[in-house]
Design an enzyme around this catalytic site. Structure first.
Site, PDB file in Angstrom:
ATOM      1  N   GLU A 157       0.833  -1.187   0.000  1.00 40.89           N
ATOM      2  CA  GLU A 157       0.000   0.000   0.000  1.00 40.89           C
ATOM      3  C   GLU A 157       0.878   1.251   0.000  1.00 40.89           C
ATOM      4  O   GLU A 157       1.812   1.311   0.780  1.00 40.89           O
ATOM      5  CB  GLU A 157      -0.929   0.053   1.227  1.00 40.89           C
ATOM      6  CG  GLU A 157      -1.993   1.134   1.050  1.00 40.89           C
ATOM      7  CD  GLU A 157      -2.936   1.255   2.256  1.00 40.89           C
ATOM      8  OE1 GLU A 157      -2.543   0.851   3.353  1.00 40.89           O
ATOM      9  OE2 GLU A 157      -4.037   1.760   2.063  1.00 40.89           O
ATOM     10  N   GLY A 202       3.713   1.807  10.712  1.00 41.50           N
ATOM     11  CA  GLY A 202       3.445   1.216  12.023  1.00 41.50           C
ATOM     12  C   GLY A 202       2.961  -0.209  11.857  1.00 41.50           C
ATOM     13  O   GLY A 202       3.379  -1.119  12.563  1.00 41.50           O
ATOM     14  N   ALA A 203       2.071  -0.400  10.891  1.00 45.30           N
ATOM     15  CA  ALA A 203       1.532  -1.731  10.596  1.00 45.30           C
ATOM     16  C   ALA A 203       0.742  -1.655   9.290  1.00 45.30           C
ATOM     17  O   ALA A 203       0.386  -0.568   8.841  1.00 45.30           O
ATOM     18  CB  ALA A 203       0.617  -2.200  11.718  1.00 45.30           C
ATOM     19  N   MET A 204       0.481  -2.823   8.700  1.00 45.39           N
ATOM     20  CA  MET A 204      -0.245  -2.858   7.436  1.00 45.39           C
ATOM     21  C   MET A 204      -1.235  -4.005   7.443  1.00 45.39           C
ATOM     22  O   MET A 204      -0.900  -5.139   7.774  1.00 45.39           O
ATOM     23  CB  MET A 204       0.759  -3.004   6.278  1.00 45.39           C
ATOM     24  CG  MET A 204       0.139  -3.189   4.921  1.00 45.39           C
ATOM     25  SD  MET A 204      -0.833  -1.743   4.412  1.00 45.39           S
ATOM     26  CE  MET A 204      -2.039  -2.539   3.357  1.00 45.39           C
ATOM     27  N   ASN A 257      -2.723  -6.068   5.421  1.00 47.49           N
ATOM     28  CA  ASN A 257      -2.876  -7.118   4.398  1.00 47.49           C
ATOM     29  C   ASN A 257      -3.865  -8.180   4.866  1.00 47.49           C
ATOM     30  O   ASN A 257      -3.767  -8.664   5.991  1.00 47.49           O
ATOM     31  CB  ASN A 257      -1.530  -7.800   4.139  1.00 47.49           C
ATOM     32  CG  ASN A 257      -0.400  -6.818   4.045  1.00 47.49           C
ATOM     33  OD1 ASN A 257      -0.398  -5.966   3.184  1.00 47.49           O
ATOM     34  ND2 ASN A 257       0.548  -6.899   4.959  1.00 47.49           N
ATOM     35  N   GLU A 271      -5.736  -2.254  12.760  1.00 44.24           N
ATOM     36  CA  GLU A 271      -5.543  -3.157  11.613  1.00 44.24           C
ATOM     37  C   GLU A 271      -6.659  -4.197  11.520  1.00 44.24           C
ATOM     38  O   GLU A 271      -7.063  -4.583  10.419  1.00 44.24           O
ATOM     39  CB  GLU A 271      -4.176  -3.854  11.693  1.00 44.24           C
ATOM     40  CG  GLU A 271      -2.981  -2.901  11.745  1.00 44.24           C
ATOM     41  CD  GLU A 271      -2.959  -1.888  10.620  1.00 44.24           C
ATOM     42  OE1 GLU A 271      -3.528  -2.150   9.546  1.00 44.24           O
ATOM     43  OE2 GLU A 271      -2.382  -0.794  10.822  1.00 44.24           O
ATOM     44  N   HIS A 320      -9.616  -2.765   9.832  1.00 47.27           N
ATOM     45  CA  HIS A 320      -9.429  -2.726   8.371  1.00 47.27           C
ATOM     46  C   HIS A 320      -9.875  -4.018   7.691  1.00 47.27           C
ATOM     47  O   HIS A 320     -10.163  -4.021   6.499  1.00 47.27           O
ATOM     48  CB  HIS A 320      -7.953  -2.541   8.027  1.00 47.27           C
ATOM     49  CG  HIS A 320      -7.517  -1.122   7.944  1.00 47.27           C
ATOM     50  ND1 HIS A 320      -8.200  -0.166   7.232  1.00 47.27           N
ATOM     51  CD2 HIS A 320      -6.427  -0.494   8.447  1.00 47.27           C
ATOM     52  CE1 HIS A 320      -7.550   0.982   7.313  1.00 47.27           C
ATOM     53  NE2 HIS A 320      -6.475   0.822   8.047  1.00 47.27           N
TER      54      HIS A 320
HETATM   55 ZN   LIG Z   1      -4.899   2.060   8.539  1.00 53.32          ZN
END
Ligand SMILES: [Zn+2]
Length: 1001
Positions: free
Chosen positions: A275, A408-410, A412, A444, A447
């Site tokens: 992303e 920080g984080a993703m 997926n 996350e 999301h």
């Molecule tokens: Zn986010």
């Protein structure tokens, strides 16, 4: 995605500079001579550099240049930017001037010709509008020299991918990978071209329906295309591409990374971060969020590694060459930016949560630090399954701590990647560390529904992903983990969002984007924090349960498809039983940039309300006719603390009259600061509120914090004098709650830092006395023992960090005592984790303390501790150490490059290093933008940290010169406008208020 730097700008942590250098550096004291000569800076001493100190020279030289530029008589003759040109280019100034003149002329003429010959195409930030037949003229040339058959950044909509079959073989020894991708595409409209994305890969073979085809490539837009001689009829086709590529050397795409384990062995791994626009670096694809498709992924690896991807593994096959191939289940339909894979030596713990196996992975040395994350993810997954009334659709959910990770984080789908700090919790971690880990996991996980299941159609509506995930993170935590005091954190986040959105350089929540840089720029405070703030305002306006009902309706309706803002508002409108048109109301909050200032004038029972755009720099305003539909809330002395006290008035027009049923002593608008606006009262209105505050408990603590926040903001806007600010602040000696106290410390700290950096030493020291006077007794009463309340920890860490920065004797003595105990116990003594940064920062000012901390940084396996150690290292006042930290964090040799934005942020808080950091950023801009994409959150953070402390005309000009020299490497970034505007704002505030400060402080 959640950006790591978002946690670095914590408004409650203030870092006042230590004593300024004993000889304040003045522009007139600086003499700069050419590089072969030596730099003389009084205050730093005469820098006769030894051979082995040569490394320091260039930055020290640059410092000289910065200071010299402050001296107006020298500025015109010697701009630091001209001096950075290769020496040869300066040898013939007259020839150079001529060449430049001719070039400018050619460029200007070319631009005019292009504009003239391309009707309908205006060169705005939005780029060219849609193509028409006359646009043939501007089809670009592909790499091979042939005309590239597509002239837009967005891909054509005639061909859609349906299914990707991807095989990858990463070679971790040679840092390359081989790939092949078979894409089943559907032709929706007859077309002669197929265009897709690909970046920096060597395509070795391409076939379409089994026939070898020729690819054209247009690198600037990262597109490849196949031209067909005849129209492709509607239907599905097979496209195969084989390629090789190097691992990405930045933090996006398919990148490799390494770490040294506790045995001293270097380990390598490969991971992805796609992303927003980097899936195209790993495999050719239709890399836009609306091109949803399924993905079947196979990965070849050596037997000692494991591989992970979005879906569960279905089989492993032994290959002839001793390698193994893992095949993963075909995925749900999803966007390319959510695809992920990892090859590494990780270990994990797992647990089953309602039909889903949740696992947390880390490197073997940190295996035991995953338990908190596993518990937390399990609880939150259950919460979301219930809240959204749609179960998480995949059978597995992996959370993976990657040793080298920029964001920080993703999120997926099924394979969430984190920094180690945002996922791992060691034995000594405090509830504040846990608050961070919990927040990121909650974000996350949200999301997985908002973003993964339902995705924004295009990046202009990124807030639908990020604003929602941010809002859900606070909402879920306040429900599931009430002890984490997340509401105070959310309040700070709203204040932060207001400050950013008050600038003219801000943008509407939903705004047009086309270029890659503009897409990167959407990952900012507006999409995340303002997005979350307006959702809170809406939820607080709707009746109980309506918000959730609307959200469920939206998720069900758009399950596995793409949406725009209006789709969400329509779903919420349908469930709302109130007399409010949700869609009409929320539209005003997503299409206008900024937010309203509501002015309240009371005359008896008649209250006149008016709204205007709260804009700090009105001079270049282009948008001051905006009207918002504001769900104004208010309370008065008869009932002011409970939610049931709240009354609502919908202000839609420029002005309106509110009739009160009876006379009141005072009115406070924006109950609990749930609304995204700032309120100004007439003189009596403020006076009444200040009087009411003599009884602190008369208002909830969020309202007290908001009064402080709003009055400082109004003073910046010039609506109230600084004297009025101080009048309000008089009540603070009776304040005991975290939110108002940390807000007050933050605001005062900001002013202090500006004064300090302008070398207004007298005023800065009076500000110190003011802080001492108002917060001193509270600082003294703080404990240095282990503490369990998050709220108390947040408050004491802000107070004590400030106290030690002010060199308060008790604070520095206690900090040194704790540090010595820690060193004497061979680092087994437990320093309260919330005080660790403060303790380390005090210790880092001494030579031996700094060395101990450097060794801790290198050897610690607790990432939270590592980051606190690094902050301390970067807070040193020793210039040579500052430069060392800058260099090592950029080259990544001894400090991870992912920490470079944190390093810049920390150094720039202090007087000793802020100009060095600024010069370092300028000097190394090319390298920095190789590591961090132009426009990205990391770049935004670096620029703001490096410039937000400037408040003089000279620094403004210097910053403007630098930014305009960037050209394609960033001069068009929104953050550049924001930085310039912030400096101007600082200048104005100083001009206006220096006298008042002299008088009142
Ligand atoms: Zn986010």
């Amino acid at each position: 995605m959640i950006e790591n730097s978002m946690f670095e700008e914590e408004p409650d942590v203030v870092d006042l500079a230590k004593e300024s250098p004993s000889y304040p550096i003045d522009s007139d004291d600086v003499v700069y001579e050419p590089r072969s000569s030596r730099l003389l800076v009084r205050g730093l001493g005469e820098n006769d550099l030894d051979e082995d100190e040569e490394d320091y020279e260039s930055s020290a030289r640059l410092l000289g240049m910065s200071f010299m530029n402050r001296s107006s008589n020298q500025r015109s003759a010697s701009s630091s930017y001209t001096r950075q040109q290769p020496s040869g280019s300066c040898s013939m100034p007259s020839a150079k001037t001529t060449v430049v003149g001719v070039l400018i002329l050619v460029v200007v003429v070319s631009i005019f010709m292009v504009i003239y010959f391309v009707p309908g195409c205006t060169f705005t930030r939005k780029g060219c509008p849609k193509t028409n037949s006359t646009m043939n003229n501007i089809y670009p040339n592909s790499t091979s020299g042939e005309i590239f058959p597509w002239a837009e950044l967005r891909l054509p909509s005639s061909v859609h991918p349906v299914r990707y079959d991807i095989s990858l073989h990463p070679d971790l020894k040679n840092m390359t990978f081989q790939g092949s991708v078979s894409i089943k595409v559907e032709v929706l409209h007859e077309t002669k071209i197929i265009v897709l994305h690909s970046f920096d890969m060597n395509i070795t073979k391409a076939t379409f329906e089994g026939q070898v085809v020729n690819f054209l490539e247009y690198k600037p837009w990262q597109q490849i295309a196949i031209n067909f001689s005849e129209d492709l009829k509607k239907g599905t086709y097979g496209l195969n591409i084989e390629y090789t590529a190097n691992f990405s050397n930045s933090y996006d795409g398919f990148y490799n990374s390494s770490y040294v384990d506790t045995n001293g062995t270097k380990r390598v791994l490969a991971a992805t971060q796609f992303e927003p626009l980097a899936a195209r670096k790993a495999f050719p694809c239709f890399d836009e969020p609306a091109f949803k498709s399924t993905f079947l992924i196979k990965i070849t690896r050596e037997p000692n590694y494991i591989s992970l991807s979005n879906m569960p593994k279905v089989k492993t096959t032994d290959l002839k060459n001793g390698l193994q191939e893992d095949e993963f289940k075909e995925s749900d339909t999803m966007s390319t930016y959510l695809v992920a894979f990892i090859v590494a030596e990780f270990t994990s713990y797992s647990r089953n949560v309602s039909n889903t196996t949740v696992s947390v992975y880390a490197i073997p040395d940190k295996k035991e630090q995953v338990h908190y994350a596993l518990d937390t993810a399990a609880k939150l997954l259950e919460f979301y399954n219930t809240f959204f009334e749609i179960d998480y659709p995949l059978r597995k959910l992996d959370l993976v701590a990657i040793p080298d990770f920029l964001a920080g984080a993703m999120e997926n789908w099924g394979l969430i990647t984190f920094r180690e700090t945002t996922l791992l919790v060691g034995n000594n971690s405090s509830p504040i560390d846990k608050q961070l880990v919990t927040s990121v996991i909650a974000h996350e996980l949200a999301h997985q529904w908002f973003g993964n299941l339902v995705t924004m159609r295009w990046w202009n509506d990124l807030w639908l992903n990020e604003g929602f995930a941010t809002y859900m993170q606070y909402m879920s935590i306040s429900n599931v983990f009430p002890d984490l005091d997340i509401n105070t954190e959310f309040l700070n986040v709203r204040f932060k969002a207001l400050a950013k959105d008050a600038l003219n350089s801000s943008h509407p929540v939903s705004t047009g984007v086309s270029t890659p840089e503009q897409v990167e720029e959407m990952f900012d405070s507006v999409s995340y924090e303002k997005g979350a703030s307006i959702l809170l305002m809406l939820n607080a306006t709707l009746r109980d349960g309506e918000f959730r009902k609307g959200v469920i309706e939206y998720l069900q309706k758009y399950n596995r498809s793409n949406t725009e803002s209006e789709d969400l508002w329509n779903s919420l409108s349908q469930v709302s039983k109130q007399n409010v048109n949700v869609s009409e109301m929320m539209h005003t909050w997503t299409v206008h940039k900024g937010f309203p200032l509501v002015t309240v004038k009371r005359n008896g029972t008649q209250v006149t309300l008016s709204q205007e755009h709260f804009l700090l720099n009105a001079e270049n305003s282009t948008d001051d006719s905006s009207l918002w539909h504001i769900p104004l809330t208010y309370v008065n002395e008869s009932c002011s603390v409970l939610s049931s006290c709240k009354q609502v008035f919908h202000l839609k027009d420029k002005t309106a009259i509110l009739k009160l049923p009876a006379k009141v002593k005072w009115l406070k608008f924006n109950f609990r600061s749930d609304g995204f606006y700032i309120v100004h009262y007439d003189v009596d209105g403020w006076k009444d509120l200040i009087e009411a505050l003599q009884n602190v408990a008369v208002l909830p603590c969020e309202d007290r914090a908001a009064l402080i926040n709003n009055i400082f903001a109004l003073s910046r806007l010039g609506k109230v004098s600084f004297r009025q600010v101080l009048n309000l602040m008089n009540y603070i000696k009776n304040e005991t709650e975290t939110a108002p106290l940390t807000e007050a410390l933050f605001q005062l700290g900001q002013i202090y830092r500006l004064l300090d950096k302008r070398s207004e030493l007298n005023l800065a020291s009076r500000m110190k006395s003011y802080i001492d006077d108002h917060f001193g007794s509270l600082m003294e009463s703080q404990s240095w023992e282990l503490e369990s309340s998050v709220s108390k920890m947040t408050l004491r860490s802000a107070l004590l960090e400030m106290a030690c920065s002010l060199n308060r004797f008790n604070c520095t003595t206690q900090a040194k005592r704790l540090f010595d105990q820690w060193v004497d116990s061979n680092k087994t003594f437990q320093i309260p984790s919330d005080l660790m940064t403060t303790v380390f920062k005090v210790a880092a000012q001494a030579e031996d303390g700094w060395d101990v901390l450097l060794s801790t940084y290198k050897h610690s396996i607790c990432d939270a501790e590592k980051r606190k150690t690094l902050e301390a290292l970067a807070s040193t006042q020793d210039v040579r150490k500052i430069i060392w930290v800058l260099q090592k964090s950029l080259d990544g040799s001894e400090i991870q490059t992912q920490e470079f934005p944190l390093v810049i942020h920390t150094i720039c808080k202090n007087f000793a290093g802020y100009l060095y950091a600024w010069d370092f950023v300028k000097e190394n801009w090319g390298k920095i933008t190789q590591k961090f994409p132009v426009g990205s959150f990391a770049i935004q953070s670096i620029i703001m940290s490096a410039t937000s402390q400037f408040s003089t005309k000279t620094h403004l000009m210097e910053a403007q010169n630098f930014f305009s020299s960037l050209g394609a490497k960033g001069s068009q970034m929104r953050i550049v406008q924001e930085a310039t505007e912030t400096i101007k704002q600082n200048m104005r505030w100083m001009e206006k208020n220096l006298d008042t400060l002299q008088h009142w402080l």
